[in-house]
Design a protein around this motif. Structure first.
Motif, PDB file in Angstrom:
ATOM      1  N   ILE A 128      11.089  -6.943   8.539  1.00 51.33           N
ATOM      2  CA  ILE A 128      10.423  -7.464   7.353  1.00 51.33           C
ATOM      3  C   ILE A 128      10.282  -6.351   6.320  1.00 51.33           C
ATOM      4  CG2 ILE A 128       8.241  -8.395   6.480  1.00 51.33           C
ATOM      5  CD1 ILE A 128       7.934  -9.765   9.237  1.00 51.33           C
ATOM      6  N   GLU A 129       9.945  -5.149   6.778  1.00 49.89           N
ATOM      7  CA  GLU A 129       9.782  -4.028   5.854  1.00 49.89           C
ATOM      8  C   GLU A 129      11.077  -3.729   5.105  1.00 49.89           C
ATOM      9  OE1 GLU A 129       8.810  -3.344   9.245  1.00 49.89           O
ATOM     10  OE2 GLU A 129       6.995  -2.153   9.142  1.00 49.89           O
ATOM     11  N   GLU A 130      12.185  -3.779   5.819  1.00 48.49           N
ATOM     12  CA  GLU A 130      13.479  -3.515   5.187  1.00 48.49           C
ATOM     13  C   GLU A 130      13.747  -4.579   4.108  1.00 48.49           C
ATOM     14  OE1 GLU A 130      18.177  -3.130   6.414  1.00 48.49           O
ATOM     15  OE2 GLU A 130      16.682  -3.306   7.997  1.00 48.49           O
ATOM     16  N   PHE A 131      13.467  -5.830   4.409  1.00 45.24           N
ATOM     17  CA  PHE A 131      13.644  -6.907   3.434  1.00 45.24           C
ATOM     18  C   PHE A 131      12.750  -6.692   2.216  1.00 45.24           C
ATOM     19  CE2 PHE A 131      12.366 -11.280   2.025  1.00 45.24           C
ATOM     20  CZ  PHE A 131      13.569 -11.611   1.414  1.00 45.24           C
ATOM     21  N   LEU A 132      11.469  -6.405   2.458  1.00 41.89           N
ATOM     22  CA  LEU A 132      10.528  -6.199   1.355  1.00 41.89           C
ATOM     23  C   LEU A 132      10.941  -5.030   0.479  1.00 41.89           C
ATOM     24  CD1 LEU A 132       7.157  -6.776   3.233  1.00 41.89           C
ATOM     25  CD2 LEU A 132       8.121  -8.220   1.428  1.00 41.89           C
ATOM     26  N   ASN A 133      11.327  -3.935   1.103  1.00 42.38           N
ATOM     27  CA  ASN A 133      11.720  -2.752   0.333  1.00 42.38           C
ATOM     28  C   ASN A 133      13.027  -2.971  -0.428  1.00 42.38           C
ATOM     29  OD1 ASN A 133       9.554  -0.900   0.754  1.00 42.38           O
ATOM     30  ND2 ASN A 133      10.213  -0.750   2.873  1.00 42.38           N
ATOM     31  N   THR A 134      13.882  -3.833   0.065  1.00 41.20           N
ATOM     32  CA  THR A 134      15.128  -4.147  -0.640  1.00 41.20           C
ATOM     33  C   THR A 134      14.859  -5.034  -1.849  1.00 41.20           C
ATOM     34  OG1 THR A 134      16.378  -3.940   1.404  1.00 41.20           O
ATOM     35  CG2 THR A 134      17.433  -5.145  -0.379  1.00 41.20           C
ATOM     36  N   LEU A 135      13.869  -5.912  -1.765  1.00 44.79           N
ATOM     37  CA  LEU A 135      13.549  -6.798  -2.887  1.00 44.79           C
ATOM     38  C   LEU A 135      13.228  -6.024  -4.165  1.00 44.79           C
ATOM     39  CD1 LEU A 135      11.352  -9.598  -1.259  1.00 44.79           C
ATOM     40  CD2 LEU A 135      13.712  -9.785  -2.086  1.00 44.79           C
ATOM     41  N   ILE A 136      12.774  -4.805  -4.014  1.00 45.45           N
ATOM     42  CA  ILE A 136      12.385  -3.988  -5.172  1.00 45.45           C
ATOM     43  C   ILE A 136      13.556  -3.791  -6.137  1.00 45.45           C
ATOM     44  CG2 ILE A 136      11.612  -1.680  -5.848  1.00 45.45           C
ATOM     45  CD1 ILE A 136       9.876  -1.750  -3.287  1.00 45.45           C
ATOM     46  N   GLU A 195       0.809  -1.222   0.000  1.00 42.39           N
ATOM     47  CA  GLU A 195       0.000   0.000   0.000  1.00 42.39           C
ATOM     48  C   GLU A 195       0.843   1.274   0.000  1.00 42.39           C
ATOM     49  OE1 GLU A 195      -3.852  -1.861   2.382  1.00 42.39           O
ATOM     50  OE2 GLU A 195      -2.443  -0.579   3.458  1.00 42.39           O
ATOM     51  N   THR A 196       2.029   1.241   0.598  1.00 37.70           N
ATOM     52  CA  THR A 196       2.803   2.469   0.763  1.00 37.70           C
ATOM     53  C   THR A 196       3.952   2.628  -0.234  1.00 37.70           C
ATOM     54  OG1 THR A 196       4.212   1.438   2.438  1.00 37.70           O
ATOM     55  CG2 THR A 196       2.277   2.665   3.220  1.00 37.70           C
ATOM     56  N   ASN A 197       4.425   1.545  -0.814  1.00 37.03           N
ATOM     57  CA  ASN A 197       5.549   1.641  -1.745  1.00 37.03           C
ATOM     58  C   ASN A 197       5.026   1.501  -3.168  1.00 37.03           C
ATOM     59  OD1 ASN A 197       7.838   1.180  -3.367  1.00 37.03           O
ATOM     60  ND2 ASN A 197       8.993   0.548  -1.555  1.00 37.03           N
ATOM     61  N   LYS A 198       5.011   2.604  -3.890  1.00 37.07           N
ATOM     62  CA  LYS A 198       4.411   2.613  -5.232  1.00 37.07           C
ATOM     63  C   LYS A 198       5.139   1.703  -6.213  1.00 37.07           C
ATOM     64  CE  LYS A 198       7.072   6.598  -6.523  1.00 37.07           C
ATOM     65  NZ  LYS A 198       7.349   7.706  -7.205  1.00 37.07           N
ATOM     66  N   ASN A 199       6.389   1.333  -5.944  1.00 31.98           N
ATOM     67  CA  ASN A 199       7.155   0.465  -6.839  1.00 31.98           C
ATOM     68  C   ASN A 199       7.000  -1.022  -6.534  1.00 31.98           C
ATOM     69  OD1 ASN A 199       8.282   2.693  -8.210  1.00 31.98           O
ATOM     70  ND2 ASN A 199       9.735   2.947  -6.535  1.00 31.98           N
ATOM     71  N   PHE A 200       6.336  -1.344  -5.430  1.00 37.00           N
ATOM     72  CA  PHE A 200       6.249  -2.743  -5.025  1.00 37.00           C
ATOM     73  C   PHE A 200       5.359  -3.558  -5.960  1.00 37.00           C
ATOM     74  CE2 PHE A 200       5.605  -6.405  -2.230  1.00 37.00           C
ATOM     75  CZ  PHE A 200       6.919  -6.611  -1.834  1.00 37.00           C
ATOM     76  N   GLY A 201       4.346  -2.945  -6.534  1.00 36.10           N
ATOM     77  CA  GLY A 201       3.475  -3.653  -7.483  1.00 36.10           C
ATOM     78  C   GLY A 201       4.243  -4.139  -8.694  1.00 36.10           C
ATOM     79  N   ALA A 202       5.148  -3.304  -9.207  1.00 38.06           N
ATOM     80  CA  ALA A 202       5.976  -3.703 -10.352  1.00 38.06           C
ATOM     81  C   ALA A 202       6.899  -4.856  -9.970  1.00 38.06           C
ATOM     82  CB  ALA A 202       6.794  -2.513 -10.850  1.00 38.06           C
ATOM     83  N   PHE A 203       7.420  -4.809  -8.736  1.00 39.52           N
ATOM     84  CA  PHE A 203       8.245  -5.919  -8.271  1.00 39.52           C
ATOM     85  C   PHE A 203       7.432  -7.206  -8.206  1.00 39.52           C
ATOM     86  CE2 PHE A 203       9.096  -8.660  -4.664  1.00 39.52           C
ATOM     87  CZ  PHE A 203      10.255  -9.267  -5.126  1.00 39.52           C
ATOM     88  N   LEU A 204       6.227  -7.140  -7.652  1.00 41.06           N
ATOM     89  CA  LEU A 204       5.390  -8.344  -7.537  1.00 41.06           C
ATOM     90  C   LEU A 204       5.109  -8.952  -8.909  1.00 41.06           C
ATOM     91  CD1 LEU A 204       2.817  -7.453  -4.740  1.00 41.06           C
ATOM     92  CD2 LEU A 204       4.734  -9.049  -4.623  1.00 41.06           C
TER      93      LEU A 204
END
Length: 133
Positions: free
Chosen positions: A85-93, A30-39
């Motif tokens: 977990i947030e740091e891991f998720l945001n790094t995956l981008i 919901e908060t990281n606009k680039n995460f959808g592209a990563f998914l």
């Protein structure tokens, strides 16, 4: 999100931690606009990995720059220590561009079985990394 988090390992072990993962994943999406592209890129990678792939990458079979860059980025993320977990998720981008470049320029199921196996193994490394969440 629930299916995603519970699909790896025994879904009944450490329920509080799994619940936390679900909420952190939801918040990141919901908060990281680039995460959808990563998914989208991650789904693309996961879908093509064959179940019998061993994950052993033959470095001599990596011919394209896109293969080498994807492996390098996966290994860099894998070696990092994460405090949350947030740091891991945001790094995956950071994997979004290397994954997309790989699929744009590389044929995974090459006619040479050795090259195909190496490319499958490379993608398996990415899949294994994603399954940590």
């Amino acid at each position: 999100m629930i299916n995603s988090v519970c699909s790896v390992g025994d879904p009944f072990t450490d329920l509080r931690y799994r619940k936390e993962k679900i909420f952190k994943l939801k918040k990141t999406i919901e908060t990281n606009k680039n995460f959808g592209a990563f998914l989208t890129a991650a789904k693309r990678l996961i879908r093509i990995v064959e179940p019998v792939t061993n994950g052993l990458v033959d470095l001599n079979s990596l011919k394209n720059e896109e293969e080498k860059q994807l492996l390098k980025t996966i290994e860099e993320v894998s070696k990092k220590e994460f405090n949350s977990i947030e740091e891991f998720l945001n790094t995956l981008i950071v994997l979004t561009t290397p994954i997309n470049s790989f699929f744009d320029k590389v044929l995974v199921n090459d006619t040479d079985p050795k090259i195909k196996q190496t490319r499958q193994a490379l993608l398996k490394k990415g899949k294994d990394l994603f399954e940590k969440i």
